[in-house]
Design a protein around this motif. Structure first.
Motif, PDB file in Angstrom:
ATOM      1  N   ASN A  18       0.768  -1.253   0.000  1.00 41.33           N
ATOM      2  CA  ASN A  18       0.000   0.000   0.000  1.00 41.33           C
ATOM      3  C   ASN A  18       0.800   1.305   0.000  1.00 41.33           C
ATOM      4  OD1 ASN A  18      -2.731   0.325  -0.327  1.00 41.33           O
ATOM      5  ND2 ASN A  18      -3.012   1.122   1.746  1.00 41.33           N
ATOM      6  N   GLY A  20       2.290   2.492  -2.629  1.00 40.43           N
ATOM      7  CA  GLY A  20       2.138   3.154  -3.929  1.00 40.43           C
ATOM      8  C   GLY A  20       3.070   2.630  -5.012  1.00 40.43           C
ATOM      9  N   SER A  37      -5.165   0.025  -5.561  1.00 41.59           N
ATOM     10  CA  SER A  37      -6.363   0.283  -4.758  1.00 41.59           C
ATOM     11  C   SER A  37      -5.980   0.835  -3.409  1.00 41.59           C
ATOM     12  CB  SER A  37      -7.171  -0.999  -4.561  1.00 41.59           C
ATOM     13  OG  SER A  37      -6.715  -1.680  -3.412  1.00 41.59           O
TER      14      SER A  37
HETATM   15  N1  GTP Z   1      -1.967  10.775  -1.632  1.00 41.13           N
HETATM   16  C1  GTP Z   1      -1.329   9.899  -2.415  1.00 41.13           C
HETATM   17  N2  GTP Z   1      -1.793   8.635  -2.521  1.00 41.13           N
HETATM   18  C2  GTP Z   1      -1.105   7.771  -3.308  1.00 41.13           C
HETATM   19  C3  GTP Z   1       0.068   8.153  -4.013  1.00 41.13           C
HETATM   20  N3  GTP Z   1       0.528   7.060  -4.677  1.00 41.13           N
HETATM   21  C4  GTP Z   1      -0.331   6.061  -4.414  1.00 41.13           C
HETATM   22  N4  GTP Z   1      -1.318   6.478  -3.600  1.00 41.13           N
HETATM   23  C5  GTP Z   1      -2.471   5.688  -3.130  1.00 41.13           C
HETATM   24  O1  GTP Z   1      -2.040   4.661  -2.258  1.00 41.13           O
HETATM   25  C6  GTP Z   1      -2.879   3.502  -2.400  1.00 41.13           C
HETATM   26  C7  GTP Z   1      -2.022   2.271  -2.678  1.00 41.13           C
HETATM   27  O2  GTP Z   1      -1.408   2.397  -3.955  1.00 41.13           O
HETATM   28  P1  GTP Z   1      -0.881   1.114  -4.768  1.00 41.13           P
HETATM   29  O3  GTP Z   1      -0.130   1.669  -5.929  1.00 41.13           O
HETATM   30  O4  GTP Z   1      -1.989   0.154  -5.001  1.00 41.13           O
HETATM   31  O5  GTP Z   1       0.108   0.522  -3.690  1.00 41.13           O
HETATM   32  P2  GTP Z   1       1.046  -0.786  -3.741  1.00 41.13           P
HETATM   33  O6  GTP Z   1       2.261  -0.440  -2.955  1.00 41.13           O
HETATM   34  O7  GTP Z   1       1.240  -1.241  -5.138  1.00 41.13           O
HETATM   35  O8  GTP Z   1       0.145  -1.783  -2.938  1.00 41.13           O
HETATM   36  P3  GTP Z   1       0.198  -3.403  -2.797  1.00 41.13           P
HETATM   37  O9  GTP Z   1      -0.466  -3.930  -4.019  1.00 41.13           O
HETATM   38  O10 GTP Z   1      -0.611  -3.578  -1.555  1.00 41.13           O
HETATM   39  O11 GTP Z   1       1.603  -3.836  -2.623  1.00 41.13           O
HETATM   40  C8  GTP Z   1      -3.846   3.818  -3.538  1.00 41.13           C
HETATM   41  O12 GTP Z   1      -5.062   4.258  -2.960  1.00 41.13           O
HETATM   42  C9  GTP Z   1      -3.159   4.961  -4.270  1.00 41.13           C
HETATM   43  O13 GTP Z   1      -4.045   5.800  -4.965  1.00 41.13           O
HETATM   44  C10 GTP Z   1       0.511   9.520  -3.886  1.00 41.13           C
HETATM   45  O14 GTP Z   1       1.499   9.944  -4.471  1.00 41.13           O
HETATM   46  N5  GTP Z   1      -0.227  10.330  -3.073  1.00 41.13           N
END
Ligand code: GTP
Length: 300
Positions: A18, A20, A37
């Protein structure tokens, strides 16, 4: 272009769930290859994102979030897929979030210490800080933890910082051939991407407990004589109650999931799609390693 002139390399994007990682990969590529997500552990498979720019080809490896809890078979397989990527790459982008530093971050850093690969630290989600100077003491502390090649605070949701990150990564590409054709964006098939898009919508439109217990199989992916692509997607859940949750009142939820997924798949394949979805109960699949392997988990 001859081999001497071209450069290429594999770059792993790692971090706890999570933070990003998938958002960052999609932004680096300027298009969506990995689903995202609000809920942790959306990414289940290792996905390659390919960025070819003239002589340079960067192959990003998006990995499932690394975390300490390994009770369920699916979590163990996801951790294994992520860990095994680190040893094989030319460099690592380690993604963390704002000023939070958790035990899972520390665990990932320990893996990186052992992997002995160059690491760029990306501090993501800095749009959440009005006063960016709050980050400075945190950056200082992180500097003392590990010899990062660079520390880049950014907002993965925006394209602004991507050129700087891409430029930093380029220094680690090595002379050699390109692994993929110039127009490839991912190593995954459209079938796989379609299943992932459906899973993204399922996660988006259903409750907290579903991400861990749903999977999607594409049973049919066929161009019809009419020119429309017919896709049959089978959604597997663990319990009857979850099936009801996915279908919704008079099928309303499944309809929304289907409509939203269809629009994204149409964009992906640039063709009109007839998407039909079914929901089936297959209990215990997330606990059964053999069943998971038959669905393609843990084979990367
Ligand atoms: N405010 C903000 N939210 C972000 C940013 N980048 C990602 N997010 C949010 O963080 C959440 C997780 O993003 P993902 O890209 O799914 O994260 P991940 O690390 O790939 O997650 P996993 O699949 O659990 O490993 C989502 O709701 C995104 O929209 C950012 O730069 N700013």
């Amino acid at each position: 272009m001859s081999e001497q002139e071209t450069k290429s390399g594999f770059i792993a994007i790692v971090g706890r769930p999570n933070v990003g990682k998938s958002t960052l990969l999609n932004q680096l590529l300027g298009q969506k290859v990995s689903i995202t997500s609000k809920k942790a552990q959306t990414t289940r498979h290792r996905i390659l994102g390919i960025d070819t720019d003239g002589a340079y080809q960067t192959v990003y490896v998006d990995t499932p979030g690394l975390h300490m809890e390994e009770k369920r078979a699916i979590n163990r397989l996801m951790n294994r897929a992520a860990s095994s990527s680190i040893g094989d790459v030319d460099m690592v982008i380690f993604v963390v979030e704002g000023t939070h530093w958790t035990d899972d971050d520390e665990m990932v850093l320990n893996k990186l210490r052992r992997a002995k690969r160059p690491v760029i630290l990306v501090i993501n989600k800095i749009d959440q800080f009005k006063d960016k100077s709050i980050l400075l003491p945190h950056i200082q502390e992180l500097t003392s933890k590990f010899e990062f090649e660079q520390i880049i605070p950014l907002t993965a949701r925006s394209s602004e910082q991507m050129p700087a990150l891409k430029k930093a990564v380029r220094d680690y590409l090595t002379p050699g051939m390109h692994y993929f054709s110039e127009d490839s964006v991912t190593d995954r098939s459209v079938r796989f991407m379609a299943a992932e898009i459906i899973r993204e919508k399922l996660i988006r439109y259903t409750g907290e407990e579903l991400p861990y217990s749903t999977t999607v199989e594409i049973e049919k992916f066929q161009d019809q004589p009419s020119g429309v692509t017919l896709i049959h997607g089978l959604i597997l859940v663990e319990r009857e109650g979850q099936k009801r949750m996915v279908i919704g009142n008079k099928g309303s939820k499944l309809k929304t999931i289907g409509q939203d997924a269809r629009r994204d798949i149409e964009k992906l394949i640039d063709n009109q799609v007839n998407l039909q979805l079914w929901v089936k109960v297959k209990s215990g699949w997330a606990d059964d390693e053999r069943a998971l392997r038959s669905l393609g988990y843990g084979e990367e």
